[in-house]
Design an enzyme around this catalytic site. Structure first.
Site, PDB file in Angstrom:
ATOM      1  N   GLU A  34      25.805  -0.012  31.885  1.00 11.62           N
ATOM      2  CA  GLU A  34      26.942  -0.635  31.390  1.00 11.62           C
ATOM      3  C   GLU A  34      26.573  -1.021  29.727  1.00 11.62           C
ATOM      4  O   GLU A  34      25.458  -1.408  29.481  1.00 11.62           O
ATOM      5  CB  GLU A  34      27.316  -2.047  32.108  1.00 11.62           C
ATOM      6  CG  GLU A  34      28.485  -2.627  31.373  1.00 11.62           C
ATOM      7  CD  GLU A  34      28.579  -4.077  32.354  1.00 11.62           C
ATOM      8  OE1 GLU A  34      27.844  -4.487  32.820  1.00 11.62           O
ATOM      9  OE2 GLU A  34      29.848  -4.484  31.909  1.00 11.62           O
ATOM     10  N   ARG A 258      13.916  -1.516  41.983  1.00 16.28           N
ATOM     11  CA  ARG A 258      13.623  -1.544  40.366  1.00 16.28           C
ATOM     12  C   ARG A 258      12.459  -1.888  40.065  1.00 16.28           C
ATOM     13  O   ARG A 258      11.427  -2.409  40.791  1.00 16.28           O
ATOM     14  CB  ARG A 258      14.794  -2.483  40.124  1.00 16.28           C
ATOM     15  CG  ARG A 258      14.612  -4.117  40.550  1.00 16.28           C
ATOM     16  CD  ARG A 258      15.315  -4.940  40.190  1.00 16.28           C
ATOM     17  NE  ARG A 258      16.215  -4.746  38.839  1.00 16.28           N
ATOM     18  CZ  ARG A 258      17.667  -5.106  38.542  1.00 16.28           C
ATOM     19  NH1 ARG A 258      18.222  -5.790  39.604  1.00 16.28           N
ATOM     20  NH2 ARG A 258      18.069  -4.943  37.586  1.00 16.28           N
ATOM     21  N   LYS A 268      19.026  -8.573  32.083  1.00 11.84           N
ATOM     22  CA  LYS A 268      19.890  -8.295  30.931  1.00 11.84           C
ATOM     23  C   LYS A 268      20.283  -9.898  30.317  1.00 11.84           C
ATOM     24  O   LYS A 268      20.347 -10.000  28.963  1.00 11.84           O
ATOM     25  CB  LYS A 268      20.958  -7.424  31.157  1.00 11.84           C
ATOM     26  CG  LYS A 268      20.746  -6.270  30.459  1.00 11.84           C
ATOM     27  CD  LYS A 268      21.978  -5.338  30.188  1.00 11.84           C
ATOM     28  CE  LYS A 268      22.003  -4.093  30.836  1.00 11.84           C
ATOM     29  NZ  LYS A 268      23.333  -3.548  30.652  1.00 11.84           N
TER      30      LYS A 268
END
Length: 559
Positions: A34, A258, A268
RNA sequence: UGGGGCGUCGUCUAAGGGUAGGACACCUGGUUUUGGUCCAGGCAGUUGGGGUUCGAAUCCCUGCGCCCCAGCCA
């Protein structure tokens, strides 16, 4: 090849699919960021996996921007992400945007409505939350769940046409409000947002939600294996549900764990807070785990790719030690970085028996690991600088470097002996008087006598001034993510700027973006902030330092 | 405690019924004109309990622990 010896679980799934012909032996992946922030080392794991799998199987990998939420996304990030993926060493097949499929997604939504599988809901966000139920209790049906298909079609059209304000209505999938998986309790698939999109401008005021959009994007692009992280495992049932109801091409979603890295943050949002809060100097601050930050720190992309190879792919939660990354980095830099001499904290020494008008040019090897790197000349004169750390007036045991009466080797130059320590009125050492042995030119003694240390140096008058930025980990604890407040665990010494550093003259030829080893100190990277008058070097990573380790041990023993 | 995942050296990761191996970290020692590199060696692990089996990290049962999910974020 031993890469083929260990197949991780995703490779095994694909191998199996290629045996059964599930996807006609085709492999197509995608990396779907994104554009709401910069890429970090965690993304690099996904990038290396997505692009790596495609390459391994002779397939394709798209770079696809998952830009379904205009208020979070910006063009700036779209550009930065492409730059970072390229820098990491990957080339995508197609550059795609979820927003390119908005019309198609809309049409699919109408199909869903016409099938009775979706409805327009007038509940507020708060009401939806109230009626969703809890982990243990089932939710309640929305009072709008039974609207007629005609009414739903009409209302959805009016949503799209901008007749309703933000938040007033949503389109929801009609699944099961009592489903044990909360994601299946009539998830919202469209929301009203009168916002300008970086790509589609003001064409739309309804935007698709991730769960609706992602599977469709994968389907439209003919993805075979849709790789994502484990927190989406709970979403796979919706992914599958939508594709099945629509009866369209159906990729397979596979989840992997992850990456976490010790002493760093990977969220983020928190990274953005570090930038906006002024804790660091932007997304590309060399202390940041962003790819742009690591690039500026002096990481080479190959080291990151190699790191990902060694990290492996599995489903269990993991925290990689930063030491592992740095070990690989050093290994790469050791092979390719040329060596130079630089003195970070200068201490002047006078070679009292060296003629003050004389300057000798001495040969120095550029890279002992690479003969083809050749050699260079380094000027030697009566006044030199050495590192303050390389002299001790009262040396402890195991300190091998310079001390009163002691002889050491100046790298590529001569043996010198310290005869006199000059101090100022505050009793600080300001200068050392030494003598050199002319017979030891180049650094070897004809009589075979040994010295216990070799130290680096520069000629005082023939060296140039520089700024050197010493970076250390941004956080003082191994897992800052578990602290409520990252401010509490920020390392106050993560950046140490040295302004009086002295460089050997050949360092003037280094270009911005070059990797250099300063002998005995570490690997450095010439920063874009450099000017012709004053170069700036970032310390990428220090060399392994067993003396520093010994010092630390001695200190902790004394405490 | 609803649902979904996951448990192998300090940290990652292999071994998919047949000697628990590798890397990093740590510790020894050797070489060395970088206390770097390199080389040799060492330390150290299957979440507990049952079961199946000649044989279990692996298969079954049952505990325990950890992670994720109640955004109109992705």
């Amino acid at each position: 090849m031993n890469e083929n010896k260990h197949r991780h679980f995703i490779q095994r799934i694909i191998d199996e699919d290629n045996v059964t012909g599930k996807f006609d032996n085709r492999v197509q992946t995608r990396f779907p960021p994104e554009p709401n922030g910069h890429l970090h080392i965690g993304h690099a794991k996904a990038i290396c996996l997505d692009f790596g799998i495609a390459k391994e199987y002779g397939g394709k990998c798209n770079l696809r921007f998952d830009d379904t939420n205009p208020i979070a996304e910006e063009e700036e990030y779209v550009d930065a992400i492409q730059e970072d993926v390229h820098w990491l060493g990957f080339e995508w097949d197609k550059l795609c945007f979820a927003s390119d499929y908005f019309q198609q997604m809309h049409d699919y939504a109408v199909q869903l409505i016409n099938q009775g599988d979706a409805y327009v809901c007038d509940l507020s966000a708060d009401d939806i939350r109230q009626t969703r139920g809890t982990l243990k209790k089932p939710g309640k049906d929305s009072p709008f769940r039974k609207r007629s298909i005609e009414e739903n079609v009409d209302l959805f059209k009016r949503m799209k046409n901008g007749e309703f304000p933000d938040g007033s209505r949503t389109l929801r999938a009609r699944i099961d409000m009592a489903h044990p998986n909360l994601n299946m309790r009539d998830p919202v698939i469209y929301r009203i947002m009168h916002a300008t999109h970086h790509n589609t401008g003001n064409n739309w005021c309804i935007y698709p939600m991730y769960d609706w959009a992602h599977g469709l994007e994968d389907s439209i692009e003919n993805i075979t294996h849709s790789l994502c992280t484990t927190e989406f495992e709970d979403h796979r049932p919706i992914y599958d549900w939508f594709l099945d109801r629509l009866d369209v091409y159906h990729p397979q979603q596979i989840e992997f764990a992850r990456l976490n890295l010790s002493y760093t943050l990977m969220s983020k949002r928190k990274l953005k807070d570090l930038v906006n809060g002024g804790y660091v100097n932007g997304w590309d601050d060399p202390r940041m785990p962003t790819l742009s930050g690591m690039r500026r720190r002096g990481y080479v992309p190959r080291s990151i790719r190699k790191f990902m190879d060694e990290v492996g792919i599995a489903k269990r939660e993991n925290v990689m030690e930063i030491a592992k990354l740095e070990a690989i980095l050093r290994d790469e830099l050791n092979k390719c970085a040329e060596r130079r001499m630089a003195v970070l904290n200068p201490l002047k020494i006078i070679i009292t028996n060296f003629d003050e008008n004389n300057v000798e040019e001495l040969d120095a090897i550029n890279n002992p690991e690479d003969e083809s790197a050749g050699s260079r000349k380094v000027p030697f004169s009566r006044e030199l600088y050495i590192e303050q750390d390389d002299f001790m007036e009262n040396p402890p045991k195991k300190f091998f470097r310079l001390a009163p009466g002691r002889e050491v080797r100046l790298r590529y130059a001569y043996f010198i002996t310290c005869n006199e320590v000059i101090k100022n009125e505050q009793d600080n050492i300001i200068e050392l008087h030494c003598t050199y042995d002319p017979a030891t030119k180049g650094g070897s003694a004809p009589d075979g006598r040994k010295v216990k240390a070799t130290i680096h140096w520069v000629s005082a008058n023939d060296s140039m001034n520089a700024e050197v930025r010493l970076y250390d980990r941004l956080f003082s604890v191994p897992n800052p993510a578990t602290s409520k407040n990252f401010e509490d665990v920020i390392n106050p010494d993560s950046l140490n700027i040295l302004n009086e550093c002295r460089l050997e003259p050949s360092l003037s030829k280094v270009e911005i973006g070059e990797h250099i080893q300063f002998e005995r100190l570490g690997y450095f990277y010439k920063d874009p902030d450099s000017t012709t008058e004053k170069p700036v070097f970032n310390r990428t990573v220090p060399l392994r330092n067993t003396w520093a380790k010994l010092e630390k041990q001695q200190q902790s023993q004394n405490n």
